[in-house]
Design a protein around this motif. Structure first.
Motif, PDB file in Angstrom:
ATOM      1  N   GLU A 161      88.961  30.175 -27.739  1.00 13.49           N
ATOM      2  CA  GLU A 161      90.133  29.542 -27.132  1.00 13.49           C
ATOM      3  C   GLU A 161      91.095  30.540 -26.497  1.00 13.49           C
ATOM      4  O   GLU A 161      92.082  30.144 -25.877  1.00 13.49           O
ATOM      5  CB  GLU A 161      90.899  28.656 -28.133  1.00 13.49           C
ATOM      6  N   LYS A 162      90.829  31.826 -26.638  1.00 12.59           N
ATOM      7  CA  LYS A 162      91.658  32.851 -25.983  1.00 12.59           C
ATOM      8  C   LYS A 162      91.482  32.737 -24.471  1.00 12.59           C
ATOM      9  O   LYS A 162      90.375  32.493 -23.979  1.00 12.59           O
ATOM     10  CB  LYS A 162      91.226  34.226 -26.460  1.00 12.59           C
ATOM     11  N   ILE A 163      92.548  32.948 -23.715  1.00 16.39           N
ATOM     12  CA  ILE A 163      92.481  32.854 -22.256  1.00 16.39           C
ATOM     13  C   ILE A 163      92.810  34.197 -21.630  1.00 16.39           C
ATOM     14  O   ILE A 163      93.841  34.796 -21.936  1.00 16.39           O
ATOM     15  CB  ILE A 163      93.446  31.770 -21.727  1.00 16.39           C
ATOM     16  N   GLN A 220      88.351  31.141 -20.361  1.00 16.23           N
ATOM     17  CA  GLN A 220      88.625  30.721 -21.737  1.00 16.23           C
ATOM     18  C   GLN A 220      87.356  30.890 -22.565  1.00 16.23           C
ATOM     19  O   GLN A 220      86.302  30.335 -22.238  1.00 16.23           O
ATOM     20  CB  GLN A 220      89.084  29.263 -21.793  1.00 16.23           C
ATOM     21  N   ASN A 222      84.773  30.400 -25.600  1.00 17.84           N
ATOM     22  CA  ASN A 222      84.355  29.221 -26.331  1.00 17.84           C
ATOM     23  C   ASN A 222      83.387  29.634 -27.432  1.00 17.84           C
ATOM     24  O   ASN A 222      82.497  30.450 -27.206  1.00 17.84           O
ATOM     25  CB  ASN A 222      83.675  28.238 -25.366  1.00 17.84           C
TER      26      ASN A 222
END
Length: 231
Positions: A161-163, A220, A222
């Protein structure tokens, strides 16, 4: 690209002109796929090209003065402290770090290198042969996450979930072929100046300038295994 992981990975949309809808669509197609694991960000680019040529064969030559493929990465998504990688059809690379964009007074750190970078090129055609037409070249890159750091900037660990900010660019020059079959950038016969290059990108910038990170796309991460992502 026949590996199962790559087969299951999604393509990006086809590249567009760097200025977006202001200009016509690119003359030749470019698309990218991405994967990741605990150590690497993997990037595969398929670059359609009727004339594959490149003469820059020494590390950190200015690769974009010939046709190339470029990657721009901002791991902390703040539009500062970002990294650039350029690779040509000979698999020769040029990389740099920018503490901030040029418009804010940023100065490139040309001595910075992506440590343990892995890359390979596959050619459907011939390189530097002006007597035939080629199909495409495929570039596969593995960027170690820990290499995206400097003495003053720690690496940003990728997590689900890090962008991040990311963009891809393809520089394509109008060319001529001399009597010996060698390629060169085409010049305006009236001014003697080199004709401007085409800049084809994944995320349009609106201006002819890749160093506007606020217009890059988003990456992003996943946690789901490739091919099992819910749509």
């Amino acid at each position: 690209m026949d590996e199962q992981s790559w087969k299951k990975a999604d393509w990006t949309s086809s590249f567009v002109d760097i200025e977006g809808e202001k200009k016509p669509l690119p003359l030749q197609n470019t698309q990218v796929k991405m994967l990741w694991d605990n150590k690497y960000l993997y990037i595969a680019a398929v670059i359609d090209e009727e004339h594959i040529w490149a003469y820059q064969n020494k590390k950190d030559q200015i690769v974009y003065l010939e046709n190339d493929f470029e990657v721009f990465i901002d791991p902390d998504n703040d539009t500062d402290n970002y990294y650039e990688l350029e690779i040509n059809a000979l698999n020769n690379s040029f990389d740099l770090f920018l503490p901030k964009p040029y418009k804010h007074g940023g100065q490139p750190v040309l001595t910075w290198d992506i440590k343990n970078l892995r890359s390979a090129v596959s050619i459907e055609g011939t390189v530097n042969n002006g007597t035939d037409k080629d199909k495409r070249w495929t570039l596969e890159i593995a960027i170690p996450f820990k290499s995206l750091s400097t003495e003053n900037v720690a690496f940003v660990k990728p997590e689900p979930e890090k962008i991040w900010r990311i963009n891809f660019s393809r520089v394509n020059w109008q060319h001529k072929i001399d009597e010996n079959g060698k390629y060169a950038r085409k010049k305006n016969p009236e001014t003697g100046k080199t004709l401007p290059e085409y800049n084809w990108v994944w995320s349009p910038q609106g201006v002819i300038n890749m160093h506007v990170p606020e217009y890059w796309g988003f990456l992003q991460f996943n946690r789901q295994k490739i091919g099992k992502r819910k749509r």
